[in-house]
Scaffold this active site. Structure first.
Site, short mmCIF file in Angstrom:
data_model
loop_
_atom_site.label_atom_id
_atom_site.label_comp_id
_atom_site.label_asym_id
_atom_site.label_seq_id
_atom_site.Cartn_x
_atom_site.Cartn_y
_atom_site.Cartn_z
N PHE A 122 9.46 11.04 -4.09
CA PHE A 122 8.18 10.99 -3.39
C PHE A 122 8.31 10.00 -2.24
CE2 PHE A 122 3.57 12.07 -4.37
CZ PHE A 122 3.83 13.38 -4.71
N GLN A 235 -6.36 5.72 3.70
CA GLN A 235 -5.18 6.57 3.79
C GLN A 235 -5.56 8.00 4.15
OE1 GLN A 235 -2.57 7.99 0.27
NE2 GLN A 235 -1.40 6.36 1.23
N HIS A 237 -3.97 11.39 4.09
CA HIS A 237 -2.82 12.13 3.56
C HIS A 237 -2.31 13.07 4.64
CE1 HIS A 237 -0.36 14.69 1.05
NE2 HIS A 237 -0.55 13.89 0.02
N LEU A 251 -5.90 19.36 -0.60
CA LEU A 251 -4.61 18.70 -0.56
C LEU A 251 -3.43 19.66 -0.75
CD1 LEU A 251 -4.18 15.68 -0.19
CD2 LEU A 251 -3.73 15.51 -2.63
N GLU A 254 2.47 16.18 -1.92
CA GLU A 254 3.71 15.63 -1.36
C GLU A 254 4.93 16.20 -2.08
OE1 GLU A 254 5.17 11.08 -0.54
OE2 GLU A 254 3.04 11.56 -0.40
N ARG A 310 3.04 7.65 3.90
CA ARG A 310 2.02 8.61 4.32
C ARG A 310 1.37 8.24 5.65
NH1 ARG A 310 -0.95 9.89 -1.51
NH2 ARG A 310 0.69 11.28 -2.27
N HIS A 381 -8.00 10.75 2.41
CA HIS A 381 -7.52 10.97 1.04
C HIS A 381 -7.83 9.83 0.09
CE1 HIS A 381 -5.12 12.48 -2.20
NE2 HIS A 381 -4.19 11.54 -2.09
N ARG A 416 -0.90 3.07 0.37
CA ARG A 416 -0.48 3.43 -0.98
C ARG A 416 0.69 4.40 -0.95
NH1 ARG A 416 -1.29 7.70 -4.28
NH2 ARG A 416 -2.99 8.63 -3.09
#
Length: 610
Positions: A122, A235, A237, A251, A254, A310, A381, A416
């Site tokens: 990730f 954040q 995304h 979404l 990822e 991100r 996000h 994050r």
């Protein structure tokens, strides 16, 4: 009198039934105290189910070089060192135990050939670290916690909205709310309260958040006297669906990029290779072939640039769109179908690894991701900022009021890392429940103030009074909500400037005035207009906190990007921004130095940076 309202009494009241709330309730109940759990929607419908890719925990099942030290360093670097280092340390050390605990409670994880819990790559994580269940990890997590928790003697109140928190002097005394179906007010008396209400994405027009994400927990805590921390860090995304319009913001995990998906502009170019940050260059591949090998767990390969943090990926996509190189509907292309060049059974492999994504695009966009690329773009996000808590106990600045999960601040700093959210829920949900139970046992006596309850009830019913009087300035809440979301998207979004945010603050003043006059009609039994009118206070509170904090941080860091201050500031690197409510009701801001990190943790970061 307040005594006219039905009263529920618990040692610990948990607000929110996502991963953090359920884990807190389980832990508090295990400590032998009575626990009440309140949720805005049905049990099992929490936004946690939308977390697809996995939960980050340094178990070393796929790459034995991983350790808590690497995870800690990755989290601090991802958060650009404004994190609460104690929370980052506890999270990295305790996440593996929380994952194994979830497995013992019945979670069915994907497996390696050796039978261990499988872990995937990730963004921002040096090694494959995410324990996963296909691309439905959050759903499995909620199912497991729900099944386990329901047998702990926890009383669940579904489809309830909390209007305000109640206090006994300086300490928390419970909450006041109503059931959404009938609109009847109820009192929750509690010796300790855990807020685990999730995010605030509904302050923006394009968001992955479900309808509940209106910042209730942040706002309730703030109005009860708790501090909010680093609210400027939002954040976006990088990959949300952008077409058709009906699914905008949903979404795209990822995991697609973790399994080899690549980002291309309309010219077919993999643009992420054009901009690799200096502090990640030695860990990022310089050619597509090496990047592919990384996604196939080659220990000698470095990550592809699509798996950078991100915030960076979102800004790169934003750049391509602004330069006219975007996809037809204002995003870019995310392509996993290209792996047919590498794997003979690519379609079956994609369907096995990404079953939800395959069905999501097939059903919602009539697109087969095994054959053609997806159109994606940034979507609001996650909030890195939130209620300021003690790193060990999760207690806020209000005695007896705890917070965990997305509505709590500290772990993630300025940005994050993907997968850290689910393990965050487990690690700090457990701690919040543990210490809330301890507080309730040590501070047993609490009393309610009838005047607080009556004031909250009167305030909640004001929109009906406006509806009945039908004044010329009264308007429906949906119009205000829609305009607020558009304003935040346009003026306090991915790229920020002082002039636009100053304009946003002025507009927020107007929104506050309009919200105070909003009108609803009909009765109180499941009246969505009334629910929305009450949500406006929360949305406006957190929107103001975000805007004031973003104006004050005159640098670019993580999820906060200032076009007029594009570089990092040495001074701001040492500061957290704290928001609190003054005695006169105004929103106050102060800057506080980040506590110094212990030498042994500094050494960990230095060692892991080599």
């Amino acid at each position: 009198m307040a005594t006219a309202y039905e009263t529920f009494e618990y040692d610990v009241l948990v607000i929110g039934a996502g991963g953090a709330g359920l884990r807190a309730a389980i832990e508090a109940s295990a400590a032998g105290v009575t626990v009440g759990l309140v949720c805005k929607s049905l049990l099992g419908k929490a936004h946690t189910v939308m977390a697809e890719g996995g939960m980050a925990a340094a178990m070393g099942n796929v790459d034995d070089r991983d350790s808590w030290k690497v995870h800690f360093a990755d989290t601090m670097r991802g958060g650009q060192y404004v994190n609460n280092w104690r929370m980052a340390e506890l999270h990295a050390k305790e996440a593996p135990s929380r994952v194994h605990e979830l497995e013992a409670w019945g979670a069915v994880f994907d497996r390696t050939k050796e039978g261990k819990i499988s872990q995937r790559n990730f963004g921002g994580h040096r090694y494959p670290r995410l324990a996963h269940v296909g691309d439905r990890t959050g759903l499995e997590m909620i199912r497991t916690l729900q099944d386990h928790g329901i047998h702990q003697g926890i009383t669940v109140h579904m489809e309830w909205t909390i209007v305000t928190l109640l206090k006994d002097g300086n300490r928390i005394a419970g909450a006041f709310g109503y059931d959404r179906e009938r609109g009847r007010f109820k009192i929750f008396k509690a010796k300790a309260v855990v807020i685990a209400s999730g995010g605030l994405g509904r302050a923006y027009r394009i968001t992955s958040n479900s309808w509940e994400g209106t910042g209730d927990g942040h706002s309730l805590a703030y109005h009860a006297g708790a501090d909010l921390l680093d609210m400027e860090f939002i954040q976006f995304h990088p990959t949300g669906m952008i077409w058709p319009p009906s699914v905008q913001g949903i979404l795209v995990t990822e995991s697609v990029r973790g399994e080899g998906g690549v980002l291309r502009n309309k010219e077919g170019k993999r643009f992420m290779f054009d901009d690799i940050p200096d502090n990640y260059k030695n860990q990022t591949s310089t050619d597509p072939e090496e990047g592919w090998r990384y996604t196939q767990n080659d220990k000698h390969a470095r990550r592809p640039p699509e798996l950078l943090t991100r915030d960076h990926v979102a800004r790169c996509i934003n750049r391509e769109v602004k330069a006219g190189r975007g996809s037809p509907h204002g995003g870019v292309f995310l392509d996993i179908s290209w792996i047919k060049e590498k794997l003979p059974n690519a379609p079956e492999h994609i369907k096995k690894k990404l079953p939800s994504m395959y069905h999501q695009f097939m059903q919602l966009a009539n697109l087969d991701i095994t054959k053609e690329p997806m159109e994606v773009g940034p979507t609001t996000h996650y909030a890195m900022g939130g209620v300021r808590v003690n790193g060990d106990t999760q207690m806020s600045s209000v005695p007896g009021l705890f917070a965990a999960g997305e509505c709590a601040a500290g772990l993630h700093g300025a940005n994050r890392l993907g997968g850290n959210s689910l393990s965050d829920l487990l690690v700090f949900g457990k701690r919040a429940g543990e210490y809330a139970a301890k507080f309730a046992k040590e501070n047993p006596n609490v009393s309610l103030d009838d005047a607080q309850v009556e004031a909250a009830a009167r305030e909640a019913l004001v929109p009906y009074e406006h509806g009945a009087s039908g004044g010329p300035t009264a308007e429906g809440p949906y119009v205000i909500q829609h305009e607020l979301q558009a304003m935040m998207q346009n003026l306090v979004g991915i790229v920020r400037t002082e002039s636009e945010m100053t304009q946003a603050l002025e507009k927020l003043g107007g929104f506050w005035d309009r919200a105070g006059k909003t009108a609803v009609h009909g009765h109180r039994e499941y009246n969505p207009g009334w629910h929305t009118a009450l949500d406006l206070k929360h949305l406006l509170t957190i929107s103001e906190a975000i805007t004031r904090s973003a104006l004050n941080r005159k640098e670019s860091r993580g999820g906060h990007f200032r076009e007029d201050f594009p570089d990092k500031s040495v001074e701001d690197a040492k500061m957290n921004i704290v928001i609190s409510k003054a005695a006169d009701g105004s929103m106050q801001l102060r800057r506080e130095p980040i506590p110094p990190m212990p030498e042994e943790l500094k050494q960990v970061i230095e060692e892991m940076s080599k």
